[in-house]
Structure formats: structure tokens, C-alpha cells
Motif scaffolding. Sequence first.
Motif, PDB file in Angstrom:
ATOM      1  N   ILE A  81     -61.377  -0.637 -25.604  1.00 26.65           N
ATOM      2  CA  ILE A  81     -60.636  -1.830 -25.183  1.00 26.65           C
ATOM      3  C   ILE A  81     -59.364  -1.424 -24.447  1.00 26.65           C
ATOM      4  CG2 ILE A  81     -59.348  -3.842 -26.006  1.00 26.65           C
ATOM      5  CD1 ILE A  81     -61.409  -4.031 -28.301  1.00 26.65           C
ATOM      6  N   ILE A  82     -58.754  -0.332 -24.883  1.00 24.45           N
ATOM      7  CA  ILE A  82     -57.518   0.149 -24.256  1.00 24.45           C
ATOM      8  C   ILE A  82     -57.741   0.408 -22.770  1.00 24.45           C
ATOM      9  CG2 ILE A  82     -55.902   2.094 -24.165  1.00 24.45           C
ATOM     10  CD1 ILE A  82     -56.424   2.383 -27.232  1.00 24.45           C
ATOM     11  N   HIS A  83     -58.845   1.026 -22.431  1.00 29.11           N
ATOM     12  CA  HIS A  83     -59.120   1.377 -21.042  1.00 29.11           C
ATOM     13  C   HIS A  83     -59.558   0.175 -20.213  1.00 29.11           C
ATOM     14  CE1 HIS A  83     -58.463   5.515 -21.994  1.00 29.11           C
ATOM     15  NE2 HIS A  83     -59.448   5.536 -22.877  1.00 29.11           N
ATOM     16  N   LYS A  84     -60.101  -0.810 -20.855  1.00 26.75           N
ATOM     17  CA  LYS A  84     -60.542  -2.002 -20.130  1.00 26.75           C
ATOM     18  C   LYS A  84     -59.385  -2.951 -19.876  1.00 26.75           C
ATOM     19  CE  LYS A  84     -65.256  -1.811 -21.747  1.00 26.75           C
ATOM     20  NZ  LYS A  84     -66.291  -2.404 -22.568  1.00 26.75           N
ATOM     21  N   LYS A  85     -58.229  -2.621 -20.425  1.00 22.80           N
ATOM     22  CA  LYS A  85     -57.018  -3.429 -20.258  1.00 22.80           C
ATOM     23  C   LYS A  85     -57.175  -4.838 -20.809  1.00 22.80           C
ATOM     24  CE  LYS A  85     -54.933  -0.136 -18.013  1.00 22.80           C
ATOM     25  NZ  LYS A  85     -54.340   0.885 -18.771  1.00 22.80           N
ATOM     26  N   ARG A  86     -58.141  -5.008 -21.677  1.00 26.07           N
ATOM     27  CA  ARG A  86     -58.343  -6.303 -22.306  1.00 26.07           C
ATOM     28  C   ARG A  86     -57.432  -6.387 -23.520  1.00 26.07           C
ATOM     29  NH1 ARG A  86     -63.702  -7.148 -25.028  1.00 26.07           N
ATOM     30  NH2 ARG A  86     -62.632  -7.899 -26.846  1.00 26.07           N
ATOM     31  N   LYS A  87     -56.566  -7.380 -23.526  1.00 24.79           N
ATOM     32  CA  LYS A  87     -55.639  -7.552 -24.640  1.00 24.79           C
ATOM     33  C   LYS A  87     -55.710  -9.000 -25.112  1.00 24.79           C
ATOM     34  CE  LYS A  87     -52.546  -3.892 -23.137  1.00 24.79           C
ATOM     35  NZ  LYS A  87     -51.162  -3.543 -22.800  1.00 24.79           N
ATOM     36  N   PRO A  88     -56.693  -9.296 -25.944  1.00 22.05           N
ATOM     37  CA  PRO A  88     -56.932 -10.685 -26.339  1.00 22.05           C
ATOM     38  C   PRO A  88     -55.972 -11.246 -27.393  1.00 22.05           C
ATOM     39  CG  PRO A  88     -58.515  -9.263 -27.396  1.00 22.05           C
ATOM     40  CD  PRO A  88     -57.700  -8.395 -26.462  1.00 22.05           C
ATOM     41  N   TYR A  89     -55.156 -10.385 -28.018  1.00 19.75           N
ATOM     42  CA  TYR A  89     -54.272 -10.855 -29.085  1.00 19.75           C
ATOM     43  C   TYR A  89     -52.844 -10.942 -28.555  1.00 19.75           C
ATOM     44  CZ  TYR A  89     -58.387  -9.352 -31.608  1.00 19.75           C
ATOM     45  OH  TYR A  89     -59.686  -9.179 -32.016  1.00 19.75           O
ATOM     46  N   SER A  90     -52.321 -12.162 -28.460  1.00 22.45           N
ATOM     47  CA  SER A  90     -50.978 -12.306 -27.905  1.00 22.45           C
ATOM     48  C   SER A  90     -50.030 -12.978 -28.887  1.00 22.45           C
ATOM     49  CB  SER A  90     -51.022 -13.094 -26.595  1.00 22.45           C
ATOM     50  OG  SER A  90     -51.547 -14.374 -26.819  1.00 22.45           O
ATOM     51  N   CYS A  91     -48.768 -12.603 -28.767  1.00 22.64           N
ATOM     52  CA  CYS A  91     -47.704 -13.112 -29.625  1.00 22.64           C
ATOM     53  C   CYS A  91     -47.268 -14.484 -29.120  1.00 22.64           C
ATOM     54  CB  CYS A  91     -46.531 -12.131 -29.597  1.00 22.64           C
ATOM     55  SG  CYS A  91     -45.081 -12.714 -30.509  1.00 22.64           S
ATOM     56  N   ASP A  92     -47.272 -15.476 -29.987  1.00 19.24           N
ATOM     57  CA  ASP A  92     -46.861 -16.828 -29.615  1.00 19.24           C
ATOM     58  C   ASP A  92     -45.353 -16.908 -29.372  1.00 19.24           C
ATOM     59  OD1 ASP A  92     -49.461 -17.778 -29.818  1.00 19.24           O
ATOM     60  OD2 ASP A  92     -49.217 -18.419 -31.905  1.00 19.24           O
ATOM     61  N   THR A  93     -44.602 -15.973 -29.915  1.00 20.03           N
ATOM     62  CA  THR A  93     -43.153 -15.998 -29.778  1.00 20.03           C
ATOM     63  C   THR A  93     -42.685 -15.447 -28.429  1.00 20.03           C
ATOM     64  OG1 THR A  93     -42.918 -15.724 -32.174  1.00 20.03           O
ATOM     65  CG2 THR A  93     -40.977 -15.252 -30.840  1.00 20.03           C
ATOM     66  N   CYS A  94     -43.179 -14.271 -28.048  1.00 20.12           N
ATOM     67  CA  CYS A  94     -42.679 -13.633 -26.824  1.00 20.12           C
ATOM     68  C   CYS A  94     -43.742 -13.417 -25.746  1.00 20.12           C
ATOM     69  CB  CYS A  94     -42.018 -12.296 -27.147  1.00 20.12           C
ATOM     70  SG  CYS A  94     -43.181 -11.002 -27.671  1.00 20.12           S
ATOM     71  N   GLY A  95     -45.022 -13.626 -26.100  1.00 21.41           N
ATOM     72  CA  GLY A  95     -46.081 -13.491 -25.106  1.00 21.41           C
ATOM     73  C   GLY A  95     -46.657 -12.098 -24.940  1.00 21.41           C
ATOM     74  N   LYS A  96     -46.098 -11.107 -25.623  1.00 24.16           N
ATOM     75  CA  LYS A  96     -46.631  -9.749 -25.514  1.00 24.16           C
ATOM     76  C   LYS A  96     -48.068  -9.727 -26.030  1.00 24.16           C
ATOM     77  CE  LYS A  96     -45.620  -4.936 -26.438  1.00 24.16           C
ATOM     78  NZ  LYS A  96     -44.677  -3.944 -26.951  1.00 24.16           N
ATOM     79  N   SER A  97     -48.941  -8.973 -25.340  1.00 18.75           N
ATOM     80  CA  SER A  97     -50.354  -8.924 -25.714  1.00 18.75           C
ATOM     81  C   SER A  97     -50.750  -7.565 -26.243  1.00 18.75           C
ATOM     82  CB  SER A  97     -51.219  -9.253 -24.494  1.00 18.75           C
ATOM     83  OG  SER A  97     -50.985 -10.579 -24.096  1.00 18.75           O
ATOM     84  N   PHE A  98     -51.776  -7.573 -27.108  1.00 24.79           N
ATOM     85  CA  PHE A  98     -52.261  -6.356 -27.752  1.00 24.79           C
ATOM     86  C   PHE A  98     -53.776  -6.297 -27.697  1.00 24.79           C
ATOM     87  CE2 PHE A  98     -48.222  -7.511 -29.511  1.00 24.79           C
ATOM     88  CZ  PHE A  98     -47.530  -6.314 -29.573  1.00 24.79           C
ATOM     89  N   SER A  99     -54.303  -5.087 -27.665  1.00 24.36           N
ATOM     90  CA  SER A  99     -55.753  -4.911 -27.619  1.00 24.36           C
ATOM     91  C   SER A  99     -56.371  -5.039 -29.006  1.00 24.36           C
ATOM     92  CB  SER A  99     -56.107  -3.554 -27.010  1.00 24.36           C
ATOM     93  OG  SER A  99     -55.560  -2.513 -27.784  1.00 24.36           O
TER      94      SER A  99
END
Length: 116
Positions: A81-99
Motif C-alpha cells: 500500500i505504501i508504494h501505491k500511495k493509497r492512503k485510505p485512513y484520514s484524520c478528521d481533525t487535520c486531514g492527514k492521511s495514512f496507509s
Amino acid sequence: MESPYSCETCEKSFSHRSRLTDHMRCHTGEKPYSCDTCGNNFSQRGHLTAHMRCHTGEKPYVCNTCGKRFSYSSAHRRHMIIHKKRKPYSCDTCGKSFSQLSNLTPHIRRHTAEKS
């Protein structure tokens, strides 16, 4: 594909008798495959084979992008997932996304700690 072998307990069907035999162990609790190193028991030979990697350190799954190696196919898939740049989990507070969800959870806790 035809599935002529059916489980009488839950009605799942299988194309090979051996698959039905393996499946039936989830109902009976039978674990005929034992680890000679630590004594853990498994219902399927493949589960024992995968478990043995924790003792041998074998890592047969390789990332073709970065070369990192993994003992389990599930860890390899998660890594990709890291290499596909897919980050489906995002923080509702600041918008930062995680794989991975496991990385989002501690991030959210930081926001909560800041408010305290």
C-alpha cells in the motif's frame, strides 16, 4: 467450478474432499499439526508452515519495489500500500492521511492529548 463436497454443519461447499476435511476441523477443533519447536498446534498444514517462519526467520515474500522481505503474505500486502500511495485512513481533525489504520490511531491520540 462445481463444489460437490458439502459441510453438513454449515453447508459450505468445496470442490475437493481434502478442502472439506480441512474445513471440518474448524467445527471439531482438531489440530493435528504440531510445531516441534514450541508445541503450538494447528488445524492445517499450511498454518504450521507459516508459523515455522517465526522460528526460522524465513522471509519468502519480497517487495519488488524496495526489496524489503516479509514472513507472511498479509504483511507483504499491507506494505505494498505504501508504494501505491493509497492512503485510505484520514484524520478528521487535520486531514492527514495514512496507509494503515494502525498509524492513524496514535496520530488521533496526539490531537486529543494536545487538547488536555
